[in-house]
Scaffold this active site. Sequence first.
Site, PDB file in Angstrom:
ATOM      1  N   GLU A  87       0.857  -1.187   0.000  1.00 31.87           N
ATOM      2  CA  GLU A  87       0.000   0.000   0.000  1.00 31.87           C
ATOM      3  C   GLU A  87       0.889   1.231   0.000  1.00 31.87           C
ATOM      4  O   GLU A  87       1.195   1.767  -1.051  1.00 31.87           O
ATOM      5  CB  GLU A  87      -0.945  -0.035   1.203  1.00 31.87           C
ATOM      6  CG  GLU A  87      -2.031   1.021   1.146  1.00 31.87           C
ATOM      7  CD  GLU A  87      -3.163   0.730   2.117  1.00 31.87           C
ATOM      8  OE1 GLU A  87      -4.078   1.551   2.168  1.00 31.87           O
ATOM      9  OE2 GLU A  87      -3.122  -0.300   2.816  1.00 31.87           O
ATOM     10  N   GLU A 132      -2.127   0.902  13.534  1.00 30.62           N
ATOM     11  CA  GLU A 132      -3.312   1.228  12.728  1.00 30.62           C
ATOM     12  C   GLU A 132      -4.596   1.007  13.520  1.00 30.62           C
ATOM     13  O   GLU A 132      -5.546   1.778  13.425  1.00 30.62           O
ATOM     14  CB  GLU A 132      -3.321   0.356  11.479  1.00 30.62           C
ATOM     15  CG  GLU A 132      -4.497   0.594  10.547  1.00 30.62           C
ATOM     16  CD  GLU A 132      -4.398  -0.227   9.277  1.00 30.62           C
ATOM     17  OE1 GLU A 132      -5.044   0.150   8.278  1.00 30.62           O
ATOM     18  OE2 GLU A 132      -3.665  -1.243   9.258  1.00 30.62           O
TER      19      GLU A 132
END
Length: 907
Positions: free
Chosen positions: A494, A764
Amino acid sequence: MNHTKSLIWRVSLFMLISLFTFSARSETNPVRLLCEYHQNPIGIDVIEPRLSWQLESNENEVLQTAYQIWVAGSETDLSAGNLIWDSGKTTSDQSVNVAYGGPAVPSMERRWWQVRVWDNKGNESSWSTPAYWETGILKPELWQASWISLPDESESKASLPVQYYRNDFKTGANIASARLYVSAKGLYEMYINGKKVGDQLFTPGWTSYKNRIQYQTYDVTELLNDENAIAAKLGDGWYRGFIGFSGQRNYYGDQLALIAQLKIEYDDGRIETIVTDENWKVGNGPILKSDIYNGEFYDANLEMPGWKTAGYDDSSWKAATVLEGSKEVLVATQGEPVKAVEEIKPIAFITTPKGEMVYDMGQNMVGWVRVKLSGTVGDAVQLQFAEVLDKEGNFYTANLRAAKATDTYIFGESGEVTYEPSFTFHGFRYVKITGVENAPDPKDLTGVVIYSDMPSTGSFECSNPMINQLQHNIRWGQKGNFLDVPTDCPQRDERLGWTGDAQVFSMTAGFNFNVAPFYTKWEKDIALDQLDNGKVPNVIPDVLNGGGGATGWADAVAIIPWTVYKIYGDTRMMEESYPAIQKWIGYMQSRAGEDYLWTGDYHFGDWLAFATTHSDYPGATTEKDLLATAYFYYTTTLAEKMAGILDKKEDEQNYNKLAGNIKKAFVAEFITPNGRLVSHTQTAYVLALSFGLVPDDRVDQAANYLAKDVEKFGHLTTGFLGTPLLCHTLSAIGRDDLAYRLLNRTQYPSWLYPVTQGATTIWERWDGQKPDGSFQDVGMNSFNHYAYGAIGDWLYSRVAGIKIDENHPGYKHFILAPHPGGGLTYAKATFESVHGTIVSDWKIDGNKMKYDVEVPANTTASVILPDTGNSGVETNADGEQRHVGNDTEIYLGSGKYSFSYTMDLNE
């Protein structure tokens, strides 16, 4: 004899008085000269560059009253007063971002400048030490070089070998200066006579390549000889490597290309230019695969000794192909370059339960390892990278998804080598090595830490070691993800510039590091990748094919320029971003329609908010229509403020009216007459209260609902949008006690829970690793995500008390108002503002408060001492003390001050 003694005594007294008078003489001087936030930049393309300086003074309460800037074509001309521009004595206290007002500077020329100032004490300073800036190639037609590439390379869905370029050339004697201007489609490293040019990495950087590609300028004067070789390596990088999470490749193009122009100027004024053209040779070498996600494959059997030096036999190489390619896309670098900024050593060698050789770097970092290896010809050594070990203590890479994160080295000779990759980076704490018979000694591994080389500006510490570790984690999360663009994570497939993460963290980012150049560069790509209808993509640069328009994410187009304005007093980014901000508001307006409610569209919402499986509580889900309408209002109010600052009076009135209509609609749709929000969540109340959407007569009720929700759960329930504002809002409603309770909590969910699990960066998810050692969903479980680190803003501005006064951006006037609590006995923050160093340092012993502050020259501050009651305050400050409630307020000029008193803790 007596006469002689008397004379000696009088002379000695005179010298003593003179020495005292000299040492006590008042002085104010301009120092730390910058141009566009950089010290002596070369290769810039800003037509009216802005000049900044700080003041140093041996007196308190010093303000600049006037300045004078001289600009000349050489340092000699500057000292002789042969000027290109003289600002004259300008009555102004401005010392930051003063725009150059002289004749436009042609391409590839240097300007020298210096400044002197006058202050409110009647002092006229000496002229500053000279500084300079140098322009780059300002017009496309001045690029004499061509784009060149490897001929006959087939398009591939797999990684292709790195390309190697070279050319030999001769120079004459008496070189005065040499500049190399370089860019690439792909990533490049340049060499002259075997030495790497510059210390920058991942050049030319990542931009909206379809619209603009950066070039870099290097001073290579000292690298040239009579016989020379100029050489380069090109890797796939972001341009044609794997990018995004769908396995796509060749997003920007399938052909790498290099463009380089070397300008050599001789003492006699003669200019010679060496350019990329069909005379260059190109081939492949030992790097057979190079990919940001997957790593590097290096076969030393294919090395080409001497390829970077003059006289190398490149007869087997191919002639470079000249490509048709626009030079209009080439722009000078504006952000901070990526560099290898730090190095760390492993703290342990581990043999895992599976028998793997694993090294613990002790810190979740971004970069690679440089390793000394021993082997025989043909041995294949692999280095794999991971953030965590699983609960059995084994190497864990499932959360990297498709990213292989593996570097491979093939021995070409038996013996010992030192290896590190070129065009890849990894997010990791643990390194696994396979393919070696004996594990390398930990001292033979070095972690090379890379990030955009932003000057560190802030520090925070307090009496709670866990909160200090949290601050450490916040800073390292920023380091790892501010790698030319503000990525969400640095390890999996990502690593994209998610706009929502960037905007919620922007204030914290600006405390920790100087991010003005970093955001200046990135904000331009937001505007370039914006769709014609005004929608802002979710990631910038946009590699998700236009997907965007998510509330709280797309609003980065306005929030970040506003943040940069507040921190640095920078109006230029605001002005340049203003058309894009208007387009985004226009898009929201078109989606909201005549009822001013933005409903029905897809949004991420309060991403990763607290969720539970309890049947009586589905989780802290905040209605997306509420969030979208709230951000529609908030961004419109920012546009109203910006329009006022930019003297766009009609726009200011229109946005004021629009904001008023949105607020009326929001209140009618989402707030009951008793101040309850239809989404009864912490995030809903936090946004409504902090954005100013709650009517005055319902604020107390809404605040009470928020406080009761926090008390009921005993923890936060917020996600990406609510978390950054949660403690600020609790403090604003007078509930610092609840804010501290959330900060100090060590159980899930909380900021300190990851600390208890050994985290060295921000996670996260609140529960990325659970107490039993198991992990959250592997599809989305990064252990280096900075968004929740936005609590750092509250640590600096509330706990330590360094607070911006929005009416005086750039900390021209600011507030020093610490708020002790949470059992802390001390907290200290320092912040290097654009005007100088700010310090806020408080300590409590029993009920005795000692508070030390520092206010930089050419600024003022309002100090608010907490809980003074009627007790006397001992201080070296001369300012008038004013009692406000149970506190005392003092207005200060520049200087260092101390305050001590007995706190009144009864109220």
